[in-house]
Design an enzyme around this catalytic site. Structure first.
Site, PDB file in Angstrom:
ATOM      1  CE  LYS A  10       0.720   1.277   4.535  1.00 39.26           C
ATOM      2  NZ  LYS A  10       1.369   2.512   4.975  1.00 39.26           N
ATOM      3  CB  VAL A  95      11.509  -5.770   5.362  1.00 36.72           C
ATOM      4  CG1 VAL A  95      11.196  -5.971   6.837  1.00 36.72           C
ATOM      5  CG2 VAL A  95      11.237  -7.055   4.581  1.00 36.72           C
ATOM      6  CB  SER A  96      11.248  -1.861   8.311  1.00 39.47           C
ATOM      7  OG  SER A  96      11.062  -2.987   9.136  1.00 39.47           O
ATOM      8  N   GLY A 102       4.355  -6.361   5.881  1.00 39.22           N
ATOM      9  CA  GLY A 102       4.022  -7.327   6.933  1.00 39.22           C
ATOM     10  C   GLY A 102       2.524  -7.405   7.162  1.00 39.22           C
ATOM     11  CG  ASP A 137      -1.196   0.229   8.402  1.00 38.31           C
ATOM     12  OD1 ASP A 137      -2.020   1.070   8.809  1.00 38.31           O
ATOM     13  OD2 ASP A 137      -0.008   0.508   8.137  1.00 38.31           O
TER      14      ASP A 137
END
Ligand code: C5P
Length: 284
Positions: A10, A95-96, A102, A137
């Site tokens: 997203k 990632v992050s 995630g 989220d």
């Protein structure tokens, strides 16, 4: 039977932080939409009652800290299922990065287990409620598409998709943990209203009004902590891109562009400048 699910990334088109709550979270107003960058989630039945996770990315934990694992555990607990599951995550979403990777993996596990174990009576609304227990989220990711998210992000109202456009994504080689960003935010006396403007623009299908109203309160924290993200934002703005913003708590910066030629020019220019640049489309 084996079940495959796509887990799209997203981007935020807006993120207004309204106030800090007694439970430590913040009330937010934000618009999110999905892009055509996705992880692939595969679910394999296990003979024993267990949950195992394997991801092809060294930064993703293969244990109960993984949101996909948490989703499977919650699903089994909620519906009293004593069968086991093996989850494989083919990671394409960084990632992050502020792109909800995630959370989207967790949502894909909820959707996929419903199919695998044929719980047809379970609605998306129920999956979204379960998702809220995993992360703010995750409810958005259960539905995907384009939505207004309120509360701590878990209340979802659907919105029209953005006008079709290209998304230039650029990210410095750092990971940002959302929980370290929110507490550092200085709240405005008058909350920002980026979301209102973006919602109206989506309802009127006005690409340029959407870009004009985009804004993210968390930029003030992340772009100060990580000047390399600030530099990427400034570099992207040099390409005459109408909407340039950080997604979520960052550090990914994205730009929305109507025409491929202009998007490609920005993509090529940024590639020499930063670690990870991609050119994708809005799905919404
Ligand atoms: O919900 P999630 O686990 O993704 O949130 C991670 C952290 O981000 C929370 O522990 C909280 O510190 C912060 N957060 C917040 N307000 C939100 C969402 C997240 O303060 N609306």
């Amino acid at each position: 039977m084996v079940v495959f699910e796509k887990a799209p990334a997203k981007i935020n088109l807006s993120l207004d932080v309204l106030n800090k709550r007694a439970d430590g979270y913040h009330d937010v107003n934000m618009v999110m939409t999905t892009i055509d960058l996705a992880d692939r989630v595969s679910l394999y039945p296990l003979h024993r009652d267990d949950i195992t996770v394997v991801a092809d990315n060294q930064y993703v934990p293969n244990d109960e800290r993984n949101l996909a694992y948490k989703a499977a555990a919650l699903f089994k607990r909620t519906f009293h299922i004593t069968k086991g599951i093996h989850i494989e995550l083919e990671k394409h979403i960084p990632v992050s990065a502020g792109l909800g990777g995630g959370s989207s993996d967790a949502a894909a596990v909820l959707r996929g287990l419903k199919r695998l174990w044929q719980l047809d009576h379970v609605s998306n609304a129920t999956l979204a409620e379960m998702g809220a227990q995993i992360g703010s989220d995750v409810p958005f990711c259960v539905y995907g598409k384009t939505a207004l998210a309120t509360g701590r992000g878990e209340h979802i109202a659907h919105l029209p998709a953005p006008p079709s456009c290209w998304v230039v994504l650029a990210r410095p080689d750092i990971g940002v943990s959302t929980r370290t960003i929110f507490p550092k935010l200085t709240l405005n006396d008058v909350p920002s209203t980026y979301t209102e403007g973006v919602v109206t623009a989506l309802e009127t299908h006005d690409f340029y009004a959407m870009c004009d109203h985009m804004g993210n309160d968390l930029e003030s924290v992340t772009l100060t902590l990580y000047p390399e993200a600030q530099r990427i934002k400034e570099k992207m703005q040099q390409y005459d891109i109408p909407g340039v913003m950080m997604s979520g708590s960052g550090p990914t910066i994205f730009g929305l562009v109507e025409h491929y030629s202009k998007a490609k020019r920005a993509y090529n220019g940024l590639r020499g400048f930063c670690h990870d640049v991609r050119l994708v489309r809005v799905m919404g």
